[in-house]
Design an enzyme around this catalytic site. Structure first.
Site, PDB file in Angstrom:
ATOM      1  N   PHE A 140      66.361  63.348  12.446  1.00  0.00           N
ATOM      2  CA  PHE A 140      66.426  63.660  13.873  1.00  0.00           C
ATOM      3  C   PHE A 140      66.263  65.164  14.066  1.00  0.00           C
ATOM      4  CE2 PHE A 140      69.534  60.540  12.424  1.00  0.00           C
ATOM      5  CZ  PHE A 140      69.027  59.387  12.988  1.00  0.00           C
ATOM      6  N   GLY A 158      62.289  71.838  12.559  1.00  0.00           N
ATOM      7  CA  GLY A 158      63.680  71.422  12.519  1.00  0.00           C
ATOM      8  C   GLY A 158      63.963  70.408  11.441  1.00  0.00           C
ATOM      9  N   CYS A 159      65.040  69.644  11.644  1.00  0.00           N
ATOM     10  CA  CYS A 159      65.598  68.801  10.592  1.00  0.00           C
ATOM     11  C   CYS A 159      64.702  67.634  10.188  1.00  0.00           C
ATOM     12  CB  CYS A 159      66.961  68.271  11.020  1.00  0.00           C
ATOM     13  SG  CYS A 159      68.231  69.558  11.192  1.00  0.00           S
ATOM     14  N   TYR A 160      63.764  67.241  11.046  1.00  0.00           N
ATOM     15  CA  TYR A 160      62.931  66.077  10.731  1.00  0.00           C
ATOM     16  C   TYR A 160      61.642  66.436   9.991  1.00  0.00           C
ATOM     17  CZ  TYR A 160      60.219  67.577  14.841  1.00  0.00           C
ATOM     18  OH  TYR A 160      59.472  68.296  15.735  1.00  0.00           O
TER      19      TYR A 160
END
Length: 415
Positions: free
Chosen positions: A372, A156-158
């Site tokens: 996050f 994901g985004c992290y």
């Protein structure tokens, strides 16, 4: 041992999504309820995004695709291709971005030859194929076939931070290591029309892009480093497991992005930062705004608002994150690297060091960064900015367009 980021470059596909035009298409889809239509308009208008980029080339207003799979310009309908169709496009188009960003990063690091690369880390959560992007980069860029290859998938985004942390560990274990980190995401492959609030929010936020960095502890005469990689930390918030998720569906990947996420971040951001800042005694007890630069992953406008309010940061400190969101949208793992690139291109602050920068040498500045993702996971990093910003007009791939590829006409839709 000190580990340095020697280059950081970005790439985006040439097709541009203009937010008001995309909103109009999504709002006009049949099957939307009155609430769904209202949510489309609200989410798109409040996203604080002007433009995004997509690798789906048929999403232009002048598209003449013989067999449209995502958007039919003749009828104005958004279509629902299968996960296989979307993933096949990922295999082709993501490869281009992975290679472009990696080439840009190596070209920007004049003291490093492709054969010097000892480790390659690729990152993506928006598609799968094998032989994967790590293999494609090795072949396309002429890296040593024996280079150690690692792929971080579906985080994901992290995910840029685990990749940079791994690169730092490789360099600390082997002082001669040169690590190439490449993040590329095609988020626009998976957005679709729906009455579901999470799906609508994803359609309003997500976009495509890539970023790559060269990491090494080697001394390269005449080649100044950009960043010193100081510390990384990971924190799981005690709540939020169901509020942010990324699942595989029959018609693409499905985002869960609950509207409570900004409140979770607001409640737990102080605790998430404590382990990172406690690693550096010069930061103990300082107001957060005394750390000069903040590279915050712009997961959405409301997330940035909560971070700024809770940490009492200035409007200026949020400019890199807000401008990245405005011009590129949320590109998942690559996004925070765009924010860091924005900070690296800023002019040096006038006057001498103050606050957190008082502990570093003249001309150096601290950067605190956060991203996050699902879990809810908070990744944090502390960097020291070392080099002067890139000269104006320098030949490098800056966010905005791929080198040598003119942007197409703005599109009226995405899928």
């Amino acid at each position: 041992m000190t580990v340095y980021l020697r280059s950081l470059e970005t790439a985006v596909p040439p097709t541009i999504l203009v937010q008001p035009e995309a909103r109009a298409v999504f709002a006009a889809q049949p099957g939307l309820t009155r609430l769904g239509s209202r949510l489309v308009n609200t989410c798109f208008d409040s996203a604080a995004i002007d433009t995004r980029h997509t690798a789906v080339q048929e999403l232009t207003t002048d598209s003449r695709a013989q067999d449209p799979q995502f958007f039919d310009p003749a009828t104005g309908l958004l279509l629902s291709p299968s996960t296989k169709v979307r993933n096949d496009i990922f295999a082709t188009e993501a490869t281009k971005l992975f290679i472009e960003a990696a080439q840009n990063a190596l070209d920007a690091c004049q003291g490093i030859d492709p054969l010097d690369v000892t480790h390659l880390i690729t990152v993506s959560c928006t598609g799968f194929f094998n032989p994967g992007p790590d293999y494609k980069i090795v072949r396309a860029l002429g890296l040593n076939p024996a280079v150690q290859r690692y792929h971080l998938g579906f985080m994901g985004c992290y995910a840029a931070f685990p990749a940079l942390r791994a690169a730092k560990s490789f360099c600390e274990a082997d002082p001669g290591a040169v690590v190439l980190v490449v993040c590329a995401e095609l988020c626009s492959l998976h957005v679709r029309t729906s009455n579901d609030p999470d799906t609508i929010m994803g359609s309003a936020l997500f976009a495509d892009g890539a970023a790559a960095a060269v990491i090494t502890a080697r001394d390269i005469p005449g080649e100044p480093a950009l960043l010193q990689l100081d510390h990384f930390e990971t924190v799981l918030t005690p709540v939020g497991e169901e509020s942010m998720a990324w699942n595989i569906g029959d018609e693409g990947f499905e985002m869960v992005l609950g509207n409570y996420v900004p409140h979770i971040i607001d409640d737990h951001i102080i605790g998430a930062l404590d382990p990172l800042l406690s690693r550096d005694s010069s930061l103990h007890g300082l107001p957060y705004r005394d750390i000069r630069h903040w590279a915050i992953h712009p997961g959405g406008r409301s997330i940035l608002d909560k971070v700024q309010s809770r940490l009492e940061l200035s409007d200026e400190q949020l400019i890199p994150a807000r401008e990245t969101l405005r011009n590129f949208g949320n590109m998942s793992s690559a996004t925070v690297l765009f924010v860091i690139r924005h900070i690296l291109d800023l002019p040096a602050a006038p006057g001498g060091p103050d606050g957190a920068d008082a502990a570093v040498r003249p001309g150096e500045e601290r950067i605190c960064s956060m991203a996050f993702g699902p879990g809810l996971t908070v990744e944090t990093a502390l960097f020291t900015r070392l080099a002067a910003p890139r000269p104006a007009g320098a030949a490098a791939a800056t966010p905005g367009a791929l080198a040598g590829k003119p942007a197409e006409q703005p599109v009226a839709a995405q899928a």
